[in-house]
Scaffold this active site. Structure first.
Site, PDB file in Angstrom:
ATOM      1  N   VAL A  76      38.004 -14.233 -19.668  1.00 11.17           N
ATOM      2  CA  VAL A  76      37.567 -15.547 -19.225  1.00 11.17           C
ATOM      3  C   VAL A  76      38.747 -16.185 -18.500  1.00 11.17           C
ATOM      4  O   VAL A  76      39.901 -16.009 -18.909  1.00 11.17           O
ATOM      5  CB  VAL A  76      37.135 -16.427 -20.418  1.00 11.17           C
ATOM      6  CG1 VAL A  76      36.795 -17.829 -19.966  1.00 11.17           C
ATOM      7  CG2 VAL A  76      35.950 -15.800 -21.138  1.00 11.17           C
ATOM      8  N   CYS A  77      38.446 -16.891 -17.421  1.00  8.41           N
ATOM      9  CA  CYS A  77      39.436 -17.607 -16.641  1.00  8.41           C
ATOM     10  C   CYS A  77      40.493 -16.620 -16.125  1.00  8.41           C
ATOM     11  O   CYS A  77      40.157 -15.510 -15.711  1.00  8.41           O
ATOM     12  CB  CYS A  77      40.025 -18.746 -17.484  1.00  8.41           C
ATOM     13  SG  CYS A  77      40.912 -20.011 -16.554  1.00  8.41           S
ATOM     14  N   THR A  78      41.741 -16.993 -16.174  1.00  8.60           N
ATOM     15  CA  THR A  78      42.798 -16.148 -15.612  1.00  8.60           C
ATOM     16  C   THR A  78      43.139 -14.954 -16.498  1.00  8.60           C
ATOM     17  O   THR A  78      44.030 -14.174 -16.160  1.00  8.60           O
ATOM     18  CB  THR A  78      44.063 -16.976 -15.335  1.00  8.60           C
ATOM     19  OG1 THR A  78      44.435 -17.673 -16.527  1.00  8.60           O
ATOM     20  CG2 THR A  78      43.827 -17.968 -14.198  1.00  8.60           C
ATOM     21  N   THR A  96      37.373 -15.031 -11.658  1.00 10.56           N
ATOM     22  CA  THR A  96      38.367 -15.752 -12.444  1.00 10.56           C
ATOM     23  C   THR A  96      38.300 -17.216 -12.027  1.00 10.56           C
ATOM     24  O   THR A  96      37.435 -17.602 -11.247  1.00 10.56           O
ATOM     25  CB  THR A  96      39.787 -15.163 -12.223  1.00 10.56           C
ATOM     26  OG1 THR A  96      40.691 -15.749 -13.160  1.00 10.56           O
ATOM     27  CG2 THR A  96      40.291 -15.366 -10.808  1.00 10.56           C
ATOM     28  N   GLY A 125      34.551 -13.942 -16.608  1.00  5.31           N
ATOM     29  CA  GLY A 125      34.028 -15.289 -16.441  1.00  5.31           C
ATOM     30  C   GLY A 125      35.020 -16.138 -15.675  1.00  5.31           C
ATOM     31  O   GLY A 125      36.225 -15.897 -15.713  1.00  5.31           O
TER      32      GLY A 125
END
Length: 171
Positions: A76-78, A96, A125
């Protein structure tokens, strides 16, 4: 993976020392790279400060070992950048946080501008709130849409943001 089938959740780090977060609190690891069980689902979170993990040989080596045989390799994210640095997104479609999206290609990933991206056993995500969409989509893939709908209802996840500027193309 109903309640009676849920396995153990491990928060894995190089040591059992508290891991500071960018939100001002620490996470307490429950296992180390040497003691963690092989995961069915590997999930790498992101946030500010992922560069340290991206440059840490022990972390990247553990991620490669943990990903081998996992049913799902996710972020998720970075956290996607950390998977990328470990070589785990090469040739995979991925996403990302929008501010880091351009860096995915540096790791051989195929950047996709979506909140959640499935590519074979990889699921990524976008930034922070896309993590909820990511979680529901993964639950749906594992347990079916009806169960994912039950989880969504249980969370009362019915987004209605007060503003319409949550992505660069809308801001």
């Amino acid at each position: 993976m109903r309640d009676e089938e849920i396995g153990e959740l491990e928060l894995v780090a190089q040591t059992l020392d508290p891991v500071p977060t960018d939100a001002g609190f620490a996470l307490l690891p429950t296992a180390t790279y040497d003691t963690a069980a092989r995961p069915d689902i590997l999930c790498v979170p992101g946030g500010f400060g992922v560069t340290g993990a991206m440059e840490d040989d022990a972390t990247l080596a553990w991620l490669r070992r943990a990903a081998y045989g996992a049913e799902w390799v996710t972020s998720v994210c970075t956290g996607a950048l950390v998977l990328g640095a470990a070589g785990l997104l090469r040739g995979y479609r991925a996403t990302t946080h929008w501010a880091s999206h351009e860096y995915l290609a540096l790791f051989g990933a195929i950047p996709v501008t979506e909140r959640v991206v499935f590519d074979r056993d990889r699921v990524t995500g976008g930034g922070v709130t896309a993590g909820i969409d990511f979680g529901l989509a993964l639950v749906g893939a594992i347990e079916g849409e009806d169960y994912a709908r039950f989880v969504q209802l249980s969370l009362e996840y019915d987004p209605a943001p007060p503003l319409d500027s949550g992505s660069p193309d809308k801001a």
